[in-house]
Scaffold this active site. Structure first.
Site, PDB file in Angstrom:
ATOM      1  N   ARG A  99       0.835  -1.205   0.000  1.00 29.13           N
ATOM      2  CA  ARG A  99       0.000   0.000   0.000  1.00 29.13           C
ATOM      3  C   ARG A  99       0.870   1.255   0.000  1.00 29.13           C
ATOM      4  NH1 ARG A  99      -4.619   0.628   4.507  1.00 29.13           N
ATOM      5  NH2 ARG A  99      -2.802   0.956   5.852  1.00 29.13           N
ATOM      6  N   LYS A 111      -2.714   6.629   1.536  1.00 26.24           N
ATOM      7  CA  LYS A 111      -2.576   7.046   2.934  1.00 26.24           C
ATOM      8  C   LYS A 111      -1.620   8.234   3.049  1.00 26.24           C
ATOM      9  CE  LYS A 111      -2.723   4.660   7.405  1.00 26.24           C
ATOM     10  NZ  LYS A 111      -4.139   4.924   7.629  1.00 26.24           N
ATOM     11  N   GLU A 116     -16.381   6.636   4.256  1.00 22.49           N
ATOM     12  CA  GLU A 116     -15.690   6.068   5.407  1.00 22.49           C
ATOM     13  C   GLU A 116     -15.698   7.035   6.583  1.00 22.49           C
ATOM     14  OE1 GLU A 116     -11.182   5.971   5.262  1.00 22.49           O
ATOM     15  OE2 GLU A 116     -11.601   6.106   3.116  1.00 22.49           O
TER      16      GLU A 116
END
Length: 406
Positions: free
Chosen positions: A150, A252, A288
């Site tokens: 990721r 992220k 989210e």
């Protein structure tokens, strides 16, 4: 046991431990035989790591006495706050895109140019994963290679070089082992691991930084929400949005989290645990929570918003989907509307920090909907137990997700 004075540098686990990393007058202790690292069902030799012996705790496990060295801290009252530990890992990337050999150094401030890319243009990423202590004293990591992948994906989006999966995982192992006495006892919490990748080189015009730092620090933690496994209360945010199509919501990057702080602070001042965000186009589809993914349950069907670039592909999310399917649930990744949310039998959040967190109520335009009489839902409880038992080594890992450090 071989003793080495702290006067020179030592190479252990592929990383240089600098002579400046240790207080004078102490010694490094290396066992003569290397310890073993068990990765899934494969046992690999791993060089021993440095440890400064703290207090010792002995526990009986199946008739054996296990010696566990623990730091001197209040393990019974861990929250989700920073507890400074001993060492952090630092690896730098030169202008040609090659990462130099990483090293451990004492946890503390780092030096950055005022014109660094991360400070001026937000060129930074972070990851989050955990280490757990087993009953026998050994330590488990949970899917660290997924975090490495990721970070690589996020780095590509942010025009940054990134460590290889091997470099990332080795650095995580080394950092955890160097701080192993900060891994909480069984049932007291976990060691939160925070890898960072940042543009550290000086830059004035808008462009990628010329140099980068990859850094890992750790902290023992307890529950993320003060409620623990008790249900949390969310409010649907209708004025602010976390991400937009074509943006960076799916990686992220640090800016994603700074942008939710205002809405989160407003919600917490009103007594809510956190904020649930909607899509920025139709403003009716759930995306989210500030730092975790969301699931709804209706009958035997579990649904979660599909990944379309505005939602972070959570590793706990991915794991819960597989665990739920293995337990016979139908799991759909699809658009989830506010109407679906308010009509659900049960709602829960997932994330590295929260693991699985049941939702007791959701407020939308002043209307409050409660779930399961505000108790922990059956599905939430079942999935929480299944995943945490696997993460802690209580149940057999048939998925090959855990990595054991002995």
């Amino acid at each position: 046991m071989i003793s080495m004075e702290y006067g020179g540098a030592a190479l252990r686990g592929g990383a240089l431990i600098s002579s400046s990393s240790f207080p004078s007058g102490h010694k490094l202790h290396f066992p003569q035989s290397s310890s073993l690292l068990k990765i899934q069902n494969h046992v690999c030799p791993m060089p021993s790591m440095v440890s400064l012996l703290p207090t010792t705790r002995c526990e009986a496990v199946e008739g054996r006495t296990i010696r566990v060295d623990l730091a001197d801290t209040d393990w019974d009252n861990l929250g989700f706050g920073l507890v400074p530990t001993d060492y952090m890992y630092v690896m730098k990337c030169t202008q040609n895109g090659t990462f130099t050999e990483g090293k451990l150094q004492p946890y503390g401030p780092i030096e950055l140019s005022p014109s660094s890319g991360v400070l001026n243009y937000g060129q930074g990423l972070f990851e989050g994963l955990k280490a757990y202590r087993k009953e026998d004293g050994s330590i488990l990591l949970f899917r660290p290679e997924e975090n490495a992948l990721r970070m690589k994906s996020g780095a590509e989006r942010m025009s940054m070089p990134s460590p290889t999966v091997e470099q990332f995982v080795d650095a995580v192992k080394l950092t955890v082992l160097s701080n192993k006495h900060w891994v909480p006892p069984v049932g007291k919490g976990s060691l939160y691991i925070r890898p960072l990748l940042m543009g550290s080189g000086p830059i004035l015009g808008l462009a990628p930084a010329p140099e980068y730092i990859f850094l890992i620090f750790v902290s023992p933690v307890g529950n993320y929400f003060k409620e623990g496994l008790a249900p949390i209360n969310l409010i649907v945010e209708t004025d602010f949005h976390r991400a937009t199509p074509g943006g960076t919501g799916g990686v992220k990057t640090i800016g994603n989290y700074a942008s939710v702080l205002k809405a989160q602070a407003i919600a917490k001042a009103k007594g809510y645990s956190d904020v649930l965000y909607l899509d920025s186009v139709h403003k009716k589809y759930v995306e989210e929570v500030s730092s975790c993914n969301i699931f709804i349950v209706k009958g035997n069907v579990i649904s979660t918003p599909e990944l379309l670039g505005t939602i972070l592909p959570g590793i706990t999310r991915k794991s819960i989907i597989q665990v739920a399917r293995n337990q016979g649930y139908q799991v759909d990744e699809r658009p989830v509307s506010v109407d679906d949310l308010l009509d659900a039998d049960e709602v829960f959040c997932t994330g590295t920090a929260v693991v699985v967190s049941p939702v007791g109520s959701i407020t939308y335009h002043g209307k409050r909907v409660e779930y399961g009489h505000r108790g922990v839902g059956v599905v939430s409880q079942k999935l929480y137990c299944a995943l945490t038992d696997l993460q802690k080594g209580i149940t057999e890992d048939n998925m090959g997700w855990t990595m054991e450090l002995n």
